[in-house]
Design an enzyme around this catalytic site. Sequence first.
Site, PDB file in Angstrom:
ATOM      1  N   GLN A 166       2.946   9.855   1.750  1.00 40.01           N
ATOM      2  CA  GLN A 166       4.154   9.327   1.919  1.00 40.01           C
ATOM      3  C   GLN A 166       5.171   9.530   0.878  1.00 40.01           C
ATOM      4  OE1 GLN A 166       2.165   5.166   2.602  1.00 40.01           O
ATOM      5  NE2 GLN A 166       4.321   4.957   3.442  1.00 40.01           N
TER       6      GLN A 166
ATOM      7  N   GLY B 120       0.945  -1.231   0.074  1.00 41.19           N
ATOM      8  CA  GLY B 120       0.069   0.001   0.238  1.00 41.19           C
ATOM      9  C   GLY B 120       0.897   1.163   0.052  1.00 41.19           C
TER      10      GLY B 120
ATOM     11  N   HIS C 122      -2.946   6.904   6.961  1.00 42.24           N
ATOM     12  CA  HIS C 122      -1.972   8.208   6.503  1.00 42.24           C
ATOM     13  C   HIS C 122      -2.534   9.409   5.876  1.00 42.24           C
ATOM     14  CE1 HIS C 122       1.867   6.259   6.669  1.00 42.24           C
ATOM     15  NE2 HIS C 122       1.662   5.136   6.142  1.00 42.24           N
TER      16      HIS C 122
ATOM     17  N   CYS D 204       5.791  -0.090   7.751  1.00 41.42           N
ATOM     18  CA  CYS D 204       5.353   1.011   7.009  1.00 41.42           C
ATOM     19  C   CYS D 204       6.717   1.449   6.081  1.00 41.42           C
ATOM     20  CB  CYS D 204       4.890   1.991   7.761  1.00 41.42           C
ATOM     21  SG  CYS D 204       4.603   3.653   7.030  1.00 41.42           S
ATOM     22  N   LEU D 205       6.519   1.821   4.957  1.00 41.78           N
ATOM     23  CA  LEU D 205       7.348   2.359   3.996  1.00 41.78           C
ATOM     24  C   LEU D 205       8.145   3.453   4.606  1.00 41.78           C
ATOM     25  CD1 LEU D 205       6.194   1.600   0.601  1.00 41.78           C
ATOM     26  CD2 LEU D 205       7.706   0.030   1.923  1.00 41.78           C
TER      27      LEU D 205
ATOM     28  N   HIS E 183      -4.672   0.955   7.695  1.00 37.99           N
ATOM     29  CA  HIS E 183      -3.297   1.284   7.640  1.00 37.99           C
ATOM     30  C   HIS E 183      -2.951   2.628   6.843  1.00 37.99           C
ATOM     31  CE1 HIS E 183       1.323   1.010   8.264  1.00 37.99           C
ATOM     32  NE2 HIS E 183       1.193   1.627   7.083  1.00 37.99           N
ATOM     33  N   GLU E 184      -3.602   2.396   5.364  1.00 46.43           N
ATOM     34  CA  GLU E 184      -3.275   3.526   4.276  1.00 46.43           C
ATOM     35  C   GLU E 184      -4.214   4.650   4.577  1.00 46.43           C
ATOM     36  OE1 GLU E 184      -0.586   3.321   2.596  1.00 46.43           O
ATOM     37  OE2 GLU E 184      -0.401   1.271   3.222  1.00 46.43           O
TER      38      GLU E 184
END
Length: 196
Positions: free
Chosen positions: A50, A45, A151, A105-106, A147-148
Site C-alpha cells: 500500500q 492496518g 495485501h 481499505c486505505l 485483510h492485511e
Amino acid sequence: MILPIVAYGDPVLRKVAEDLPQDYPKLDELISNMWETMYNAHGVGLAAPQIGLPIRLFLVDTSPFADDEELSQEEQDRLKDFKKVFINAKIEEQNGQEWNFNEGCLSIPDIREDVKRKPEITISYLDENFNSHTETFDGLLARVIQHEYDHIEGILFTDKLSSLKKRLLKSRLDKISKGKIEVEYKMRFPSIKKRR
C-alpha cells in the site's frame, strides 16, 4: 515520515509480495514511517504494497475498535492492546463458519462492503526483531490480519465481492484510480501521470 498510500489500480497492489531478508535496509525506519502513515490516515492496518513496496510486511493496531460497544468486554480488551508487526507471514490454517463484516481499505477510500472471512486463523510470522511466532487469532483480530495478509498476496477486499457488486462498483473504482476523489491523507494515483 508520512508516505503516500497507493490507490486502487496500481499494479503493486496485485503482486504477490516477496520475503524480506533480515538485512533489509533501514527496516526500523520503514516500520516507523508505516505506523505514522497508518495513524495519519486513521487506519487499523497497513501493508507494504500500500506504500508501493512489494514486500511481505504489514502492521496492525486494532485499538480504534476497542470502543465498539457491540463487542464483549473481553474482545474490547484484546483489541485495545493489540499492536503488531508481521514480517514474512504465512497463514497456516483458517477455521470456522465464514461471517460477514463491513470492511474498507486505505487504498480504496470511500468504499465499504460486507466481506466473508473465516473467524479463526493460525499464522506464522516474524516480528520486527526477526523473532519467529506462530499464533492463533479469532474474531476481529483475525479479520484485520486476514485483510492485511491479503495485501501481501496481491488480493483486495473487493475481489471477495459478488460479480454483481463488482460491476456496480466499477465506475467508483475507476474514479479512485484516476484520483477523482477527496481524501484527507496523502495518496498516489496510478492513472495520474507524474509531473516533471
